[in-house]
Write an enzyme that holds these catalytic residues in place. Structure first.
Site, PDB file in Angstrom:
ATOM      1  N   PRO A  12       6.965  13.935  19.847  1.00 33.65           N
ATOM      2  CA  PRO A  12       6.964  15.265  19.246  1.00 33.65           C
ATOM      3  C   PRO A  12       7.738  15.379  17.927  1.00 33.65           C
ATOM      4  O   PRO A  12       7.617  16.393  17.243  1.00 33.65           O
ATOM      5  CB  PRO A  12       7.632  16.125  20.322  1.00 33.65           C
ATOM      6  CG  PRO A  12       8.506  15.186  21.076  1.00 33.65           C
ATOM      7  CD  PRO A  12       7.786  13.859  21.062  1.00 33.65           C
ATOM      8  N   ASP A  35      -0.022  10.301  10.224  1.00 39.68           N
ATOM      9  CA  ASP A  35      -0.301  11.695   9.893  1.00 39.68           C
ATOM     10  C   ASP A  35       0.941  12.365   9.329  1.00 39.68           C
ATOM     11  O   ASP A  35       2.033  11.822   9.378  1.00 39.68           O
ATOM     12  CB  ASP A  35      -0.710  12.460  11.161  1.00 39.68           C
ATOM     13  CG  ASP A  35      -2.017  11.951  11.716  1.00 39.68           C
ATOM     14  OD1 ASP A  35      -2.877  11.552  10.930  1.00 39.68           O
ATOM     15  OD2 ASP A  35      -2.167  11.962  12.954  1.00 39.68           O
ATOM     16  N   LYS A  57      -4.177  15.238   7.409  1.00 36.42           N
ATOM     17  CA  LYS A  57      -5.334  16.108   7.289  1.00 36.42           C
ATOM     18  C   LYS A  57      -4.834  17.522   7.201  1.00 36.42           C
ATOM     19  O   LYS A  57      -4.050  17.958   8.003  1.00 36.42           O
ATOM     20  CB  LYS A  57      -6.256  15.945   8.495  1.00 36.42           C
ATOM     21  CG  LYS A  57      -7.206  14.798   8.294  1.00 36.42           C
ATOM     22  CD  LYS A  57      -8.017  14.570   9.526  1.00 36.42           C
ATOM     23  CE  LYS A  57      -7.160  13.964  10.595  1.00 36.42           C
ATOM     24  NZ  LYS A  57      -7.852  13.636  11.799  1.00 36.42           N
ATOM     25  N   GLY A  88       1.126  12.057  15.742  1.00 36.73           N
ATOM     26  CA  GLY A  88       2.136  12.903  16.372  1.00 36.73           C
ATOM     27  C   GLY A  88       1.807  13.123  17.844  1.00 36.73           C
ATOM     28  O   GLY A  88       0.635  13.214  18.213  1.00 36.73           O
ATOM     29  N   MET A 168      -1.685  24.420  17.810  1.00 36.37           N
ATOM     30  CA  MET A 168      -2.416  24.878  16.614  1.00 36.37           C
ATOM     31  C   MET A 168      -2.718  26.369  16.669  1.00 36.37           C
ATOM     32  O   MET A 168      -3.769  26.807  16.198  1.00 36.37           O
ATOM     33  CB  MET A 168      -3.729  24.077  16.451  1.00 36.37           C
ATOM     34  CG  MET A 168      -3.479  22.610  16.158  1.00 36.37           C
ATOM     35  SD  MET A 168      -5.007  21.665  16.115  1.00 36.37           S
ATOM     36  CE  MET A 168      -5.317  21.432  17.850  1.00 36.37           C
TER      37      MET A 168
END
Ligand SMILES: C[S@@+](CC[C@H](N)C(=O)[O-])C[C@H]1O[C@@H](n2cnc3c(N)ncnc32)[C@H](O)[C@@H]1O
Length: 247
Positions: A12, A35, A57, A88, A168
């Site tokens: 995390p 990432d 991204k 991640g 998200m």
């Protein structure tokens, strides 16, 4: 001779939450493809002369970006290099690790997966929330709050999970809380939002489902955020191990 690709979870955020296998692979990999959510402390464990490729991204990135990443992984492995694809959390939790595994498989590139500690479990824990609790929370559902997915979710089903963990969901918190309430979840259900879990800047807010998005805005929280909705979101085991809050 083909090299190999390791699809590795970086955990995390806190580098201490990497697995031993992840740390060992980072120390020897020729190439590390990572990432945005993978922090400097984790990248510091890479071999000093390793090639580091940031393929962050951004929200709204299209499928082409994923194709480019797949091609990069295949090309480096076919050049005989040992590649770590570092993501991640866990590589198979909202991280498109499966698509990369399929692309590698189609290209005949050997690969393996090293699971990581997902923010879906680590963020609640870091904020003192147990996602299951005897007799109070017997199911946990992990769901994406991504705007593109909102219309495809079964909101009454999600509203019925004891504990709902949303990844998200920073940008869509208002919309998804409205949909959960419309789907039958009581407005006063406890809710929490945790930003930058396990990192030095970790922050969290507690609220009710109806007020969650306002509480996030008031506290100035922003992505990356994990949202937790359900009785257990009233818990904060860091401060009070007792359950008066949810008795
Ligand atoms: C594309 S998903 C990747 C999830 C990742 N594979 C995992 O297992 O944690 C990105 C989302 O993960 C969550 N996230 C990842 N790391 C986080 C952290 N340290 N604190 C809070 N949320 C985090 C946020 O919801 C963020 O929008």
């Amino acid at each position: 001779v083909n090299g190999r690709v390791h699809l590795v979870g970086a955990g995390p955020g806190d580098a201490d939450l990497l697995t031993l296998r992840a740390a060992r692979l980072l120390a020897i990999a020729d190439v590390v493809v990572h990432d945005r959510l993978v922090g400097p402390d984790v990248l510091a464990l890479c071999r000093p002369d390793a090639e580091l490729v940031d393929v962050s991204k951004h929200p709204g990135a299209d499928a082409a970006a994923q194709d480019d990443i797949n091609e990069l992984l295949v090309a480096r492995a076919q050049a005989g290099l040992d590649v770590v694809r570092l993501k991640g959390g866990d590589p198979f939790v909202f991280a498109r690790g499966a698509e990369e595994a399929q692309a590698l498989s189609a290209a005949g590139v050997p690969f393996d997966c090293v699971p990581g500690v997902s923010s879906a479990l680590a963020a609640p824990a870091a904020a003192g929330i147990a996602v299951t609790y005897r007799e109070l929370a017997r199911s946990v559902v992990i769901v994406t709050g991504h705007a593109r997915a909102l219309d495809d979710q079964d909101w009454p089903a999600l509203a019925a999970a004891d504990t709902l963990v949303v990844l998200m969901g920073a940008a869509t918190a208002g919309e998804l809380t409205r949909r959960l309430i419309a789907g039958g979840r009581p407005r006063d259900t406890p809710a929490a939002a945790i930003q930058d879990a396990t990192l030095p800047g970790q922050r969290d807010v507690r609220s009710t489902l109806a007020d969650l998005s306002e509480a996030i805005a008031e506290a100035g929280l922003r992505a990356p955020l994990v949202l937790v909705i359900g009785t257990v979101a009233a818990l904060d085991l860091r401060r009070s191990p007792l359950l008066e809050a949810i008795a």
